[in-house]
Write a protein that holds these residues in place. Structure first.
Motif, PDB file in Angstrom:
ATOM      1  N   THR A  52     -12.132  -5.187  -0.737  1.00 19.17           N
ATOM      2  CA  THR A  52     -11.358  -5.632   0.419  1.00 19.17           C
ATOM      3  C   THR A  52     -10.362  -6.681  -0.036  1.00 19.17           C
ATOM      4  OG1 THR A  52     -13.220  -5.217   1.921  1.00 19.17           O
ATOM      5  CG2 THR A  52     -11.465  -6.659   2.709  1.00 19.17           C
ATOM      6  N   ARG A  91      -2.332   1.492  -1.386  1.00 23.32           N
ATOM      7  CA  ARG A  91      -2.476   1.447   0.060  1.00 23.32           C
ATOM      8  C   ARG A  91      -1.384   0.561   0.658  1.00 23.32           C
ATOM      9  NH1 ARG A  91      -4.978   5.160  -1.018  1.00 23.32           N
ATOM     10  NH2 ARG A  91      -7.135   5.734  -0.452  1.00 23.32           N
ATOM     11  N   VAL A  93      -0.189  -1.799   4.133  1.00 22.43           N
ATOM     12  CA  VAL A  93      -0.745  -2.600   5.219  1.00 22.43           C
ATOM     13  C   VAL A  93       0.387  -3.417   5.824  1.00 22.43           C
ATOM     14  CG1 VAL A  93      -1.364  -4.540   3.723  1.00 22.43           C
ATOM     15  CG2 VAL A  93      -2.608  -4.171   5.872  1.00 22.43           C
ATOM     16  N   PHE A 101      -3.486 -10.382   6.596  1.00 27.85           N
ATOM     17  CA  PHE A 101      -3.848  -8.965   6.525  1.00 27.85           C
ATOM     18  C   PHE A 101      -5.186  -8.840   5.824  1.00 27.85           C
ATOM     19  CE2 PHE A 101      -1.931  -9.563   2.371  1.00 27.85           C
ATOM     20  CZ  PHE A 101      -2.737  -8.804   1.539  1.00 27.85           C
ATOM     21  N   SER A 102      -5.820  -7.707   6.026  1.00 31.54           N
ATOM     22  CA  SER A 102      -7.071  -7.360   5.353  1.00 31.54           C
ATOM     23  C   SER A 102      -7.132  -5.835   5.268  1.00 31.54           C
ATOM     24  CB  SER A 102      -8.281  -7.909   6.117  1.00 31.54           C
ATOM     25  OG  SER A 102      -9.484  -7.580   5.436  1.00 31.54           O
ATOM     26  N   ARG A 103      -7.356  -5.328   4.041  1.00 32.04           N
ATOM     27  CA  ARG A 103      -7.291  -3.878   3.825  1.00 32.04           C
ATOM     28  C   ARG A 103      -8.222  -3.480   2.696  1.00 32.04           C
ATOM     29  NH1 ARG A 103      -6.800   1.142   3.954  1.00 32.04           N
ATOM     30  NH2 ARG A 103      -4.827   2.248   4.335  1.00 32.04           N
TER      31      ARG A 103
END
Length: 365
Positions: A52, A91, A93, A101-103
């Motif tokens: 993450t 990825r 985001v 943000f968190s991805r």
């Protein structure tokens, strides 16, 4: 009188309590103006897993790209550019209103050895990036190449794309321009034949980098005009971004709007019209040759031609018969004509003693 001092002492205390409420709070706006930062849920993971990635200090509502890159450190950045990253497993985001943000990011081996980082960079807007140290378990590790560049180059003027399209570009030829800029050596050593990296990116995709070498030497404090060729693929059109990198750092970016090759569209339109017409003509010719032919009445000739033809082929008329041919009371020597012409009726008298007398005739003596 004794109550007045107590009231006077309470006023400063109330002011101190209300002072924090009147001061501007360092809320999300202040946090958004800070330096972008990236944190990981774990610093090491194996291929096939995921981590993450969280971030703070970014611009609000900004699209970011998350990549696992090799041959990179937070201090030197990604040396090989995005060619050193696992681009296929990256990825995207978008940050929230506070710049957070968190991805989740899948762990994939980069195409080059570690040391590795999780590279986060803005895909739109002003350039911003941040790196976090990460180790891909089981991936080989090699030392970074030595930094032998003694000088440091900096772009002193805005970049410009010189050139224009041609008729061939209108028909799908690769668009090409010249990236022109002025660079100066702000280091303490001379830079000889520097190698720049020119990248072209379409939309939100990562740029594709190509090396371009400039031949010359820049001493400390010197500057020079640099022109590097830039070329896209055949048929490219849309909004592109041309980036300039040197020493692992992006020095400048320049937008480039490429027009659509309308000549290719015109060619396909004509092809769609000509090919069906040609096929129809060929089909009609085949049908005309294959179908059975019926006996048709020969057209009658024109009036003028018919008369001539009848005159030409008419059999000759037979000669009219002799008028006395069928008259039995005429002998050949007494028939009408120049040799024997009939005379007026008269009485027969003997003209000579030798004339025989016809019996039964009246008037004979």
């Amino acid at each position: 009188m004794r109550g007045k001092p107590r009231i006077t002492a309470l006023v400063p205390a109330l002011l101190l309590m209300l002072l924090p409420l009147s001061l501007p709070s360092a809320g999300p706006a202040a946090a958004a103006e800070g330096k972008p930062a990236v944190t990981l849920s774990t610093s090491q993971a194996g291929t096939g897993g995921s981590i993450t990635v969280s971030g703070t200090g970014w611009r609000s509502r900004t699209l970011l790209m998350l990549l696992v890159c090799g041959q990179a450190t937070p201090a030197r950045g990604v040396i090989g550019g995005t060619n050193s990253c696992a681009n296929a497993d990256g990825r995207a985001v978008t940050t929230d209103a506070d710049g957070h943000f968190s991805r989740a990011l899948p762990v994939t081996e980069p195409p080059v050895p570690c040391p590795c980082v999780v590279h986060v960079v803005t895909a739109t807007g002003a350039k911003a990036q941040a790196d976090a140290v990460f180790q891909v378990a089981g991936h080989p590790v090699e030392p970074l190449p030595a930094n032998t560049a003694g000088g440091r180059l900096s772009v002193l003027t805005d970049t410009r794309l010189d050139g224009s399209g041609s008729l061939l570009t209108w028909f799908g030829a690769p668009p090409s321009r010249t990236l022109a800029f002025t660079v100066g050596n702000v280091g303490t050593a001379a830079v000889e034949n520097p190698v720049f990296q020119v990248g072209t990116a379409h939309g939100v995709f990562a740029p594709q980098w190509d090396e371009r070498q400039w031949h010359g030497t820049l001493g400390p404090g010197e500057k020079a005009r640099v022109e590097l060729p830039v070329e896209l693929t055949a048929g490219a059109h849309g909004d592109y971004t041309v980036s300039l990198k040197y020493g692992g750092k992006v020095l400048a970016e320049q937008p480039w709007g490429v027009g659509r090759p309308w000549g290719v569209t015109l060619f396909w339109i004509l092809l769609c019209l000509v090919v069906p017409a040609a096929v129809f003509r060929i089909g009609m010719a085949v049908v005309d040759r294959v179908r059975p032919r019926h006996a048709t009445r020969r057209p009658s000739p024109a009036p003028g031609h018919g008369r001539r033809r009848r005159t030409a082929i008419a059999p000759p008329r037979p000669a009219p018969p002799t008028p006395n041919a069928n008259l039995p009371w005429f002998t050949p020597d007494t028939g009408p004509g120049p040799a024997g012409r009939l005379s007026a009726p008269h009485e027969d008298h003997p003209t000579s003693p030798t004339t025989p007398t016809t019996p039964g005739r009246k008037g004979s003596t």
